[in-house]
Design an enzyme around this catalytic site. Structure first.
Site, PDB file in Angstrom:
ATOM      1  N   TYR A 168       0.847  -1.213   0.000  1.00 12.73           N
ATOM      2  CA  TYR A 168       0.000   0.000   0.000  1.00 12.73           C
ATOM      3  C   TYR A 168       0.876   1.256   0.000  1.00 12.73           C
ATOM      4  O   TYR A 168       0.668   2.163  -0.811  1.00 12.73           O
ATOM      5  CB  TYR A 168      -0.927  -0.029   1.221  1.00 12.73           C
ATOM      6  CG  TYR A 168      -1.948   1.091   1.257  1.00 12.73           C
ATOM      7  CD1 TYR A 168      -3.123   1.001   0.508  1.00 12.73           C
ATOM      8  CD2 TYR A 168      -1.754   2.221   2.040  1.00 12.73           C
ATOM      9  CE1 TYR A 168      -4.065   2.021   0.549  1.00 12.73           C
ATOM     10  CE2 TYR A 168      -2.693   3.240   2.083  1.00 12.73           C
ATOM     11  CZ  TYR A 168      -3.852   3.136   1.332  1.00 12.73           C
ATOM     12  OH  TYR A 168      -4.785   4.143   1.363  1.00 12.73           O
ATOM     13  N   LYS A 172       1.085   4.005  -3.095  1.00 13.21           N
ATOM     14  CA  LYS A 172       0.685   5.405  -2.930  1.00 13.21           C
ATOM     15  C   LYS A 172       1.873   6.354  -3.132  1.00 13.21           C
ATOM     16  O   LYS A 172       1.714   7.441  -3.695  1.00 13.21           O
ATOM     17  CB  LYS A 172       0.046   5.616  -1.552  1.00 13.21           C
ATOM     18  CG  LYS A 172      -1.271   4.857  -1.371  1.00 13.21           C
ATOM     19  CD  LYS A 172      -2.364   5.402  -2.293  1.00 13.21           C
ATOM     20  CE  LYS A 172      -3.731   4.812  -1.996  1.00 13.21           C
ATOM     21  NZ  LYS A 172      -4.801   5.368  -2.821  1.00 13.21           N
TER      22      LYS A 172
HETATM   23  P1  NDP Z   1     -13.704   2.429   0.245  1.00 14.06           P
HETATM   24  O1  NDP Z   1     -13.248   1.022   0.415  1.00 14.06           O
HETATM   25  O2  NDP Z   1     -14.801   2.944   1.085  1.00 14.06           O
HETATM   26  O3  NDP Z   1     -14.056   2.717  -1.297  1.00 14.06           O
HETATM   27  C1  NDP Z   1     -13.119   2.344  -2.272  1.00 14.06           C
HETATM   28  C2  NDP Z   1     -13.645   2.686  -3.630  1.00 14.06           C
HETATM   29  O4  NDP Z   1     -12.699   2.222  -4.612  1.00 14.06           O
HETATM   30  C3  NDP Z   1     -14.971   1.993  -3.900  1.00 14.06           C
HETATM   31  O5  NDP Z   1     -15.860   2.884  -4.543  1.00 14.06           O
HETATM   32  C4  NDP Z   1     -14.578   0.856  -4.827  1.00 14.06           C
HETATM   33  O6  NDP Z   1     -15.550   0.545  -5.808  1.00 14.06           O
HETATM   34  C5  NDP Z   1     -13.369   1.432  -5.562  1.00 14.06           C
HETATM   35  N1  NDP Z   1     -12.577   0.305  -6.062  1.00 14.06           N
HETATM   36  C6  NDP Z   1     -11.866  -0.606  -5.329  1.00 14.06           C
HETATM   37  N2  NDP Z   1     -11.367  -1.527  -6.149  1.00 14.06           N
HETATM   38  C7  NDP Z   1     -11.755  -1.225  -7.401  1.00 14.06           C
HETATM   39  C8  NDP Z   1     -11.581  -1.820  -8.681  1.00 14.06           C
HETATM   40  N3  NDP Z   1     -10.884  -2.952  -8.836  1.00 14.06           N
HETATM   41  N4  NDP Z   1     -12.136  -1.228  -9.765  1.00 14.06           N
HETATM   42  C9  NDP Z   1     -12.866  -0.100  -9.640  1.00 14.06           C
HETATM   43  N5  NDP Z   1     -13.088   0.517  -8.460  1.00 14.06           N
HETATM   44  C10 NDP Z   1     -12.542  -0.048  -7.360  1.00 14.06           C
HETATM   45  O7  NDP Z   1     -12.365   3.304   0.446  1.00 14.06           O
HETATM   46  P2  NDP Z   1     -12.150   4.820   0.893  1.00 14.06           P
HETATM   47  O8  NDP Z   1     -13.267   5.666   0.452  1.00 14.06           O
HETATM   48  O9  NDP Z   1     -11.743   4.807   2.291  1.00 14.06           O
HETATM   49  O10 NDP Z   1     -10.836   5.158   0.032  1.00 14.06           O
HETATM   50  C11 NDP Z   1     -10.855   5.953  -1.145  1.00 14.06           C
HETATM   51  C12 NDP Z   1      -9.410   6.307  -1.496  1.00 14.06           C
HETATM   52  O11 NDP Z   1      -8.817   7.024  -0.414  1.00 14.06           O
HETATM   53  C13 NDP Z   1      -8.523   5.094  -1.742  1.00 14.06           C
HETATM   54  O12 NDP Z   1      -7.636   5.337  -2.794  1.00 14.06           O
HETATM   55  C14 NDP Z   1      -7.749   4.967  -0.426  1.00 14.06           C
HETATM   56  O13 NDP Z   1      -6.520   4.326  -0.595  1.00 14.06           O
HETATM   57  C15 NDP Z   1      -7.590   6.434  -0.055  1.00 14.06           C
HETATM   58  N6  NDP Z   1      -7.360   6.658   1.346  1.00 14.06           N
HETATM   59  C16 NDP Z   1      -8.236   6.151   2.285  1.00 14.06           C
HETATM   60  C17 NDP Z   1      -7.999   6.360   3.623  1.00 14.06           C
HETATM   61  C18 NDP Z   1      -8.885   5.786   4.683  1.00 14.06           C
HETATM   62  O14 NDP Z   1      -8.458   5.743   5.844  1.00 14.06           O
HETATM   63  N7  NDP Z   1     -10.111   5.397   4.377  1.00 14.06           N
HETATM   64  C19 NDP Z   1      -6.818   7.133   4.092  1.00 14.06           C
HETATM   65  C20 NDP Z   1      -6.005   7.650   3.011  1.00 14.06           C
HETATM   66  C21 NDP Z   1      -6.266   7.402   1.715  1.00 14.06           C
HETATM   67  P3  NDP Z   1     -16.757  -0.487  -5.533  1.00 14.06           P
HETATM   68  O15 NDP Z   1     -17.854   0.459  -5.116  1.00 14.06           O
HETATM   69  O16 NDP Z   1     -16.948  -1.144  -6.818  1.00 14.06           O
HETATM   70  O17 NDP Z   1     -16.328  -1.399  -4.423  1.00 14.06           O
END
Ligand code: NDP
Length: 263
Positions: A168, A172
């Protein structure tokens, strides 16, 4: 009568008439970014894997804010995912002004337990897909000749090493640097590329990784503000980066972490 300053601040954070693609828009941070963008007046292409979920949220945003919202369901783990999404999103409105690369996964694993499967899966979704999508949509923006904005939702894990987040952190950190290359190459075309680097946000992902108090406590102790972020604190920065208020901001990686990574 409104002053010049009032007029400026009434309009400067608006995204009216902008066409934006947001990945991972069905839930978590991406859903909040979609709502913020709709409130700011942007027309949207929402992407994720669940077409029904995207269509449902698109209809709700459209009803509430009167913007045009389309959906494009694509699995970004697929090799051809970014190309398919570029095609669908550019056809939706006949062009794009903004890309928010937000989709991502987290498969926590210590260094010694790392498997090639999890490493590849993480790199595919968190680095390969957003980097290729940005390159392809960047090329489209160059062709359009009207500038644009690309924002990458990276992570504080790109700036400070996090135990049990080997792939991860690497994904990033790679994405932050790829975004800087975009900023350098596409800047001369009026296209700005920036990253935001949030600390933990208690979405589904955040809850799964940091939801237990025993896990959360040592992390919270390292955040000077003493709390995790909430989604709108990420969305506000993304709207600002895509607005005219950030017209000179290019190649930045902006920590949204309560001071966690300042050193
Ligand atoms: P969630 O798990 O709540 O949502 C992740 C999103 O990414 C979902 O909409 C999911 O789509 C999509 N996704 C995952 N895999 C795929 C794929 N193979 N193809 C298409 N879409 C995909 O995560 P967060 O909202 O927490 O995270 C959003 C971003 O923020 C990420 O990049 C994460 O790394 C980053 N982030 C998050 C933090 C946290 O603590 N939450 C902290 C720092 C950064 P689907 O609806 O189809 O599942």
């Amino acid at each position: 009568m409104t002053t010049v300053a009032e007029q400026r601040y009434a309009g400067v954070l608006r995204l009216d008439g902008k066409r934006a693609l947001i990945t991972g828009a069905g839930k978590g941070i991406g859903a909040d970014i979609a709502r913020a963008f709709a409130a700011a007046g942007a027309d949207l292409v929402l992407s994720g894997r669940d077409d029904a979920e995207l269509t449902r949220s698109g209809r709700a945003l459209s009803d509430e804010f009167g913007v045009d919202v389309r959906s494009a369901a694509v699995d970004l783990a697929d090799h051809d995912g970014p190309a398919a999404l570029t095609r669908m999103a550019s056809e939706a409105f006949g062009g794009l002004d903004i890309l928010v690369n937000n989709a991502g996964i987290s498969l926590p694993e210590s260094v010694v337990d790392t498997t090639p499967e999890n490493f590849d899966a993480t790199i595919a979704v968190n680095l390969r897909a957003p980097a290729l999508l940005a390159a392809q949509i960047g090329a489209l923006m160059v062709e359009q000749g009207t500038g644009g904005s690309i924002v990458t939702v990276a992570s504080a894990a790109a700036l400070a090493p996090l135990p049990e987040h080997y792939a991860y952190c690497a994904s990033k950190a790679g994405l932050v640097m790829a975004t800087k290359v975009l900023a350098r190459e596409l800047g001369p075309h009026g296209i700005r590329a920036n990253s935001v680097c949030p600390t933990v946000v208690l979405t589904q992902m955040g809850q799964r990784v940091w939801g237990e108090e025993a896990k959360a406590a040592p992390m919270l102790a390292r955040i000077p503000l003493g709390r995790f972020a909430v989604p709108h604190e990420v969305s506000d920065a993304v709207v600002w980066l895509c607005s005219d208020a950030a017209s000179m901001v290019n190649g930045a990686d902006i920590a949204i972490d309560g001071g966690y990574t300042m050193g």
